[in-house]
Each structure stands twice: as structure tokens, then as C-alpha cells.
Design an enzyme around this catalytic site. Structure first.
Site, PDB file in Angstrom:
ATOM      1  N   ASP A 156      -1.932   6.625   6.237  1.00 41.90           N
ATOM      2  CA  ASP A 156      -3.009   5.781   5.731  1.00 41.90           C
ATOM      3  C   ASP A 156      -3.297   4.748   6.821  1.00 41.90           C
ATOM      4  O   ASP A 156      -2.525   3.821   7.021  1.00 41.90           O
ATOM      5  CB  ASP A 156      -2.552   5.108   4.429  1.00 41.90           C
ATOM      6  CG  ASP A 156      -3.567   4.094   3.895  1.00 41.90           C
ATOM      7  OD1 ASP A 156      -4.630   3.897   4.523  1.00 41.90           O
ATOM      8  OD2 ASP A 156      -3.281   3.498   2.834  1.00 41.90           O
TER       9      ASP A 156
ATOM     10  N   TRP B 240       0.827  -1.214   0.000  1.00 38.97           N
ATOM     11  CA  TRP B 240       0.000   0.000   0.000  1.00 38.97           C
ATOM     12  C   TRP B 240       0.857   1.258   0.000  1.00 38.97           C
ATOM     13  O   TRP B 240       0.486   2.268  -0.593  1.00 38.97           O
ATOM     14  CB  TRP B 240      -1.012  -0.015   1.141  1.00 38.97           C
ATOM     15  CG  TRP B 240      -2.118  -0.990   0.857  1.00 38.97           C
ATOM     16  CD1 TRP B 240      -2.378  -2.159   1.527  1.00 38.97           C
ATOM     17  CD2 TRP B 240      -3.077  -0.933  -0.216  1.00 38.97           C
ATOM     18  NE1 TRP B 240      -3.444  -2.814   0.935  1.00 38.97           N
ATOM     19  CE2 TRP B 240      -3.887  -2.089  -0.123  1.00 38.97           C
ATOM     20  CE3 TRP B 240      -3.325  -0.022  -1.249  1.00 38.97           C
ATOM     21  CZ2 TRP B 240      -4.932  -2.351  -1.022  1.00 38.97           C
ATOM     22  CZ3 TRP B 240      -4.372  -0.285  -2.145  1.00 38.97           C
ATOM     23  CH2 TRP B 240      -5.153  -1.432  -2.017  1.00 38.97           C
TER      24      TRP B 240
ATOM     25  N   LYS C  36     -12.653  -1.862   6.165  1.00 40.83           N
ATOM     26  CA  LYS C  36     -11.941  -2.791   7.035  1.00 40.83           C
ATOM     27  C   LYS C  36     -12.518  -2.721   8.447  1.00 40.83           C
ATOM     28  O   LYS C  36     -13.141  -3.660   8.904  1.00 40.83           O
ATOM     29  CB  LYS C  36     -10.445  -2.478   7.051  1.00 40.83           C
ATOM     30  CG  LYS C  36      -9.675  -2.994   5.838  1.00 40.83           C
ATOM     31  CD  LYS C  36      -9.797  -2.155   4.604  1.00 40.83           C
ATOM     32  CE  LYS C  36      -9.139  -2.780   3.403  1.00 40.83           C
ATOM     33  NZ  LYS C  36      -8.278  -1.887   2.669  1.00 40.83           N
TER      34      LYS C  36
END
Ligand SMILES: *Cc1c(COP(=O)(O)O)cnc(C)c1O
Length: 359
Positions: A171, A101, A195
Site C-alpha cells: 500500500d 493502515w 495524497k
């Protein structure tokens, strides 16, 4: 029958939230309509939205000088929003690369500015996080960006980096609300919802207000934090149903005892799973112990030919979503807030049986 769903995202939701949503689905609290049928400008929906924001603020202890924005385009959209909102043309920013990511965030940022990668954990095959002494933020960098929890690699920062005076941007998609976070250390915290916060469709961005008002003129309105803050995140039609469900999830987290209680539960779940992996001579997890994620636990079996049988037999036993990310293989158990300890216990019981049969 519901299964234990270990999918990385969209992910398992608290059953209590789904049941509440079902009760309210066709007639939300006497309004005579479903939330998904309401105007986003109606007093009912404006109230739902404001309540979700208030709960997010109180759960995370968001200071008053931060805006809490409910945006679209996912965390991926914020990969572009961060440089567009924080820098002018020709600027540079510092990034840490701790895995998949991070790489995506860096790739997107490179479209807009000069990215300086301060630390890249390639040497450890992305199984570590850099220590603070390796983070010398260069003068002139507009901000420092990092990925708080690498959802694919299962690597989580055990400390908040010191950004040396520039805004720290993170993030937090796969770890937000899993434990307390000192928001005041950050310029920006953003997290995709699917999530730990609710269904997909929203990304929450928490932005220190002194960082507003700097967006590049060509920034798309829907990615412009300042425009969105001024419009209460309703510059355009938001995903209303997702926003409502996110609010129900926040209420559920409160009912569980808030983030301190979530942290205790999540630590116990992670200890149980890592403990089982470490005690066996069969399963392994490649991540440095201090950087192990509480939320995403990748693991391997000695023979890759056993991966498919493992995933299939687990699914048969009511344990779903255990295949590793397509880019890395192996297995991965995502054990977000909504995964009860009973689910992790069922998983470790299954793992022990599987080892006895195949080890
Ligand atoms: C899931 C995830 C993303 C991507 O989220 P989208 O909503 O698909 O854009 C980005 N970063 C992290 C850490 C993630 O876990």
C-alpha cells in the site's frame, strides 16, 4: 489567498494544475465541453485516460508485464481486492503490522483468508519497521503485504522487503511518486490518489500480469483486476474528472524533473522539518530516525494543552491542516510532492517563533 495546506488527504495540489484545470474547465481543448461532461467512451476521454496511464508508466518505470489500473473504492477497497484477486478460498497470507493502515488492511483481509502477522511493531508503539531478518515468510503464504508509508504514524520503510519468492504487495498511498520505486520487486503496488496523485476518487493498482486470472468467482466486478484490465479500467463509469486531474498532476511531476528531482526536493523538505524538530528542546518526533517518513511528519509539544493554541495560531498564519490524526493527537505536517519548500520554510519559521513565545 491560498494557504499552505498540510492536510494528510485530500491534500494540497500543485497550483499550476488547478490553474490549468480552471482554464480548461468549460471547454476542454476546443471540444466545446468540460471533461466532466464527456462520455467516458468518447475518443477525447479515452485519450485523456491513456495519456495518464502512459505518464504513470514512464514516471515510475513500470515494466511492460504490469497492468496499470485506475479503480474506485480507494485503498480501502484494495484491502479486500488483494485477497480476493490473489487467493482461493482457504488460503493464507503474510502481513506486516507497522501501524494504523496496516491494521485496517489486516482487518479487511481477515474476512477472506487466514492472516499471519509476521511482524508487529507494537513494542515500539509503531515507531519502527521490522528488519529483514525478522521476515520469514511461511511456506504456503500466498503473498506478503506491507504498508510502505504509515500516513498516521509517519513511519516509512527505508528498504524493499525480500518476500522470499511469494508476491510482494504494498500500500503506497501516501508515498507513491515521492521518490523512485523499483516496481519490478513487487507483485502489486496500489495507492489511493488523494495524497500524491490528485483529488480523491481513484486508486491506482499496478499488478504484475502473471497474477491476473486468479480472482475468486464471487469477486465484485469493480474490484476484479482481471476484468478491469480487460476493460481498460472502464468496466463501469470511472470518475472521469479525477482521472483527468490525476493526469495533469503526472504532467506536473514530469515538468518538475520526474522522480529523481521530486526525491531531492522531498529529502530537502524532510531534512528541514526534522532538523528543526531535533534541534529544538521543545518539539519531538517519536519515529526511529531510519524509518522517518518523508511525507508525513508527526510531532509533539511538551504540554498537550499547547496543541490547540499551536494549531489555531498556525492557521492564523496561513498554515492549515496541522492537527494530528484524531486517533493519536499531537500535530502532523503532511509534506507531499505538491507542498513547496517555501511552505515547509514558513512552517519551521512559525515553529521557531511559537517555541520562543511558549517554550
Ligand atoms: C489514505 C490511506 C488509505 C485509505 O485511502 P481511502 O482512499 O480512504 O480508502 C489507505 N492506506 C494508506 C497508507 C493511506 O494513507
Amino acid at each position: 489567498m491560498r494557504v499552505y495546506n498540510f492536510s494528510a488527504g485530500p491534500a494540497t495540489m500543485p497550483l499550476e494544475v488547478l490553474e490549468r484545470a480552471r482554464e480548461e474547465m468549460t471547454d476542454w481543448r476546443g471540444s466545446g465541453m468540460s471533461v466532466m461532461e464527456m462520455s467516458h467512451r468518447s475518443p477525447e476521454f479515452v485519450g485523456i485516460a491513456a495519456e495518464a496511464e502512459a505518464r504513470m508508466r514512464s514516471l515510475l518505470g513500470v515494466p511492460d508485464d504490469y497492468a496499470v489500473l485506475f479503480l474506485q473504492g480507494g485503498a480501502t477497497g484494495q484491502f479486500a481486492a488483494v485477497p480476493l484477486n490473489l487467493t482461493a478460498e482457504g488460503a493464507g497470507a503474510a502481513y506486516l503490522n507497522t501501524g494504523a493502515w496496516s491494521k485496517k488492511a489486516i482487518g479487511e483481509a481477515r474476512k477472506y483468508l487466514d492472516v499471519q502477522v509476521l511482524a508487529d511493531e507494537k513494542e515500539s508503539n509503531y515507531s519502527t519497521v521490522p528488519s529483514q531478518d525478522r521476515l520469514q515468510v511461511p511456506p504456503g503464504a500466498a503473498y506478503l503485504h506491507y504498508t510502505l508509508n504509515e500516513t498516521i504514524g509517519g513511519v516509512e520503510f527505508p528498504y524493499v522487503p525480500d518476500a522470499g519468492g511469494v508476491p510482494l504487495v504494498t500500500d503506497a498511498s501516501s508515498t507513491i511518486l515521492s521518490r523512485p520505486l523499483d516496481v519490478s520487486r513487487f507483485g502489486v503496488v496500489y495507492a489511493g490518489a488523494q495524497k500524491n496523485l490528485g483529488p480523491s476518487g481513484l486508486v491506482v493498482s499496478i499488478v504484475r500480469r502473471d497474477l491476473l486470472g486468479r480472482a475468486r468467482p464471487q469477486t465484485p466486478g469493480v474490484l476484479d483486476w482481471t476484468a478491469m484490465a480487460e476493460a481498460d479500467s472502464m468496466l463501469n463509469t470511472p470518475p472521469t474528472l479525477a482521472w483527468y486531474l490525476l493526469g495533469l498532476v503526472l504532467e506536473w511531476v514530469e515538468d518538475q524533473g520526474g522522480l529523481t528531482a521530486m526525491a531531492e526536493r522531498n529529502r530537502a523538505k524532510a531534512d528541514l522539518l526534522y532538523g528543526t524538530i531535533d534541534a529544538s528542546g521543545f518539539y519531538s518526533n517519536p519515529v526511529a530516525p531510519e524509518a522517518r517518513s518523508w511525507m508525513n511528519v508527526p510531532f509533539l509539544v511538551p504540554d498537550p494543552d499547547l496543541e490547540k493554541p499551536f494549531v489555531a495560531a498556525a492557521a492564523e498564519a496561513g498554515l492549515s491542516g496541522l492537527a494530528g490524526h484524531r486517533s493519536v493527537g499531537g500535530m502532523r505536517a503532511s509534506i507531499y510532492n505538491a507542498m513547496p519548500v517555501e511552505g515547509v520554510q514558513a512552517l519551521v519559521d512559525f515553529m521557531t517563533d511559537f517555541e520562543q513565545t511558549n517554550g
